[in-house]
Design a protein around this motif. Structure first.
Motif, short mmCIF file in Angstrom:
data_model
loop_
_atom_site.label_atom_id
_atom_site.label_comp_id
_atom_site.label_asym_id
_atom_site.label_seq_id
_atom_site.Cartn_x
_atom_site.Cartn_y
_atom_site.Cartn_z
N GLY A 130 -10.70 52.15 6.86
CA GLY A 130 -11.58 51.14 6.28
C GLY A 130 -12.46 51.67 5.16
N ILE A 131 -12.53 52.99 5.02
CA ILE A 131 -13.35 53.61 3.98
C ILE A 131 -12.52 53.80 2.72
N ILE A 132 -13.08 53.38 1.59
CA ILE A 132 -12.37 53.47 0.32
C ILE A 132 -12.33 54.92 -0.16
N LEU A 133 -11.13 55.41 -0.43
CA LEU A 133 -10.95 56.78 -0.91
C LEU A 133 -10.78 56.85 -2.42
N GLU A 134 -9.98 55.92 -2.96
CA GLU A 134 -9.64 55.98 -4.38
C GLU A 134 -9.26 54.59 -4.88
N THR A 135 -9.65 54.27 -6.11
CA THR A 135 -9.29 52.98 -6.70
C THR A 135 -8.63 53.12 -8.07
N ASP A 136 -8.56 54.34 -8.58
CA ASP A 136 -7.92 54.56 -9.88
C ASP A 136 -6.40 54.61 -9.69
N ALA A 137 -5.71 53.65 -10.28
CA ALA A 137 -4.27 53.52 -10.07
C ALA A 137 -3.49 54.77 -10.49
N ASN A 138 -3.90 55.38 -11.59
CA ASN A 138 -3.19 56.58 -12.06
C ASN A 138 -3.35 57.74 -11.08
N VAL A 139 -4.54 57.87 -10.53
CA VAL A 139 -4.79 58.93 -9.55
C VAL A 139 -3.99 58.66 -8.27
N ILE A 140 -4.01 57.41 -7.82
CA ILE A 140 -3.28 57.03 -6.60
C ILE A 140 -1.78 57.29 -6.77
N ALA A 141 -1.22 56.80 -7.86
CA ALA A 141 0.22 56.98 -8.11
C ALA A 141 0.57 58.45 -8.26
N GLY A 142 -0.33 59.21 -8.90
CA GLY A 142 -0.08 60.64 -9.07
C GLY A 142 -0.05 61.37 -7.74
N LYS A 143 -0.97 61.02 -6.84
CA LYS A 143 -0.99 61.66 -5.52
C LYS A 143 0.25 61.29 -4.71
N VAL A 144 0.65 60.03 -4.81
CA VAL A 144 1.85 59.59 -4.08
C VAL A 144 3.07 60.33 -4.60
N ASP A 145 3.18 60.43 -5.92
CA ASP A 145 4.32 61.14 -6.52
C ASP A 145 4.35 62.60 -6.12
N SER A 146 3.16 63.19 -5.96
CA SER A 146 3.08 64.63 -5.67
C SER A 146 3.58 64.98 -4.28
N HIS A 147 3.49 64.04 -3.35
CA HIS A 147 3.98 64.36 -2.01
C HIS A 147 4.88 63.27 -1.43
N SER A 148 5.48 62.49 -2.32
CA SER A 148 6.43 61.48 -1.84
C SER A 148 7.73 62.16 -1.43
#
Length: 205
Positions: A130-148
């Motif tokens: 329920g706690i917001i960690l990140e809202t920047d789409a580029n950061v989110i997508a970058g993190k997902v790509d890094s460990h997808s």
């Protein structure tokens, strides 16, 4: 002391109101039936609105729901009735844009289902408990790509990820069941290959 903003749930539904990926962070909906009823009601209330150019906001059953549509994908973020609407809209936009980046502009149900693992990881990067960690789409997508998980990742990792989310929607559980079977088959195949290799070596001695 001001409390941190919290998210009740994030929903990604199709154009018929069916689940693609959902994540709940509140016990307000204690059963899967309650969750599905909420999703159906929210979809019914918003389906005739034009939320394709900008996000829209509605009050529903003492919750604030912000939502936005693209193609046959319907994005929703829910917060409590006293939550900051701008913060909820920021979370929604981050999720919306991150999915667009991960799907490389092909934002439709078919592509979303084919990349379900990326969307699940995306949800985990945005909100935790329920706690917001990140809202920047580029950061989110970058993190997902890094460990997808790429095509060479162990099937067991895919099973674990899908089982982690299986309580929220049955599709992940079904996929996980299939992958579990494939893991077992892979293990058996590897075992047989190893046995054959040892047998061949023993015969050559």
């Amino acid at each position: 002391m001001e409390l941190c903003p919290t998210i009740k749930n994030i929903l990604l539904l199709d154009s018929e109101g069916k689940r693609i990926a959902v994540k709940y962070y509140s016990d307000d909906w204690p059963t899967n039936a309650a969750k599905e009823a909420f999703e159906k009601a929210v979809f019914t209330k918003t389906q005739k609105t034009n939320a394709r150019t900008e996000a829209e906001i509605t009050m529903f059953d003492n919750y604030i729901v912000v939502y936005k549509f693209v193609q046959d994908l319907h994005f929703f973020v829910t917060g409590g009735e006293n939550e900051n609407e701008i913060i909820l809209a920021t979370v929604l936009q981050g999720f919306f844009d991150a999915v667009g980046l991960l799907l490389r502009g092909t934002e439709d149900k078919k592509e979303a289902l084919e990349n379900l693992d990326l969307i699940l990881l995306c949800l985990d990067e945005i909100v935790d408990g329920g706690i917001i960690l990140e809202t920047d789409a580029n950061v989110i997508a970058g993190k997902v790509d890094s460990h997808s998980m790429d095509a060479g990742a162990p099937l067991s990792e895919q099973v674990n990820l899908l089982l982690f989310h299986s309580s929220d929607y049955p599709l992940a559980k079904s996929i996980a069941t299939i992958l579990t079977y494939l893991v077992l088959q892979q293990t058996i195949t590897q075992a047989l290959a190893t046995a054959r290799e040892h047998l061949t070596r023993s015969l050559l001695k």
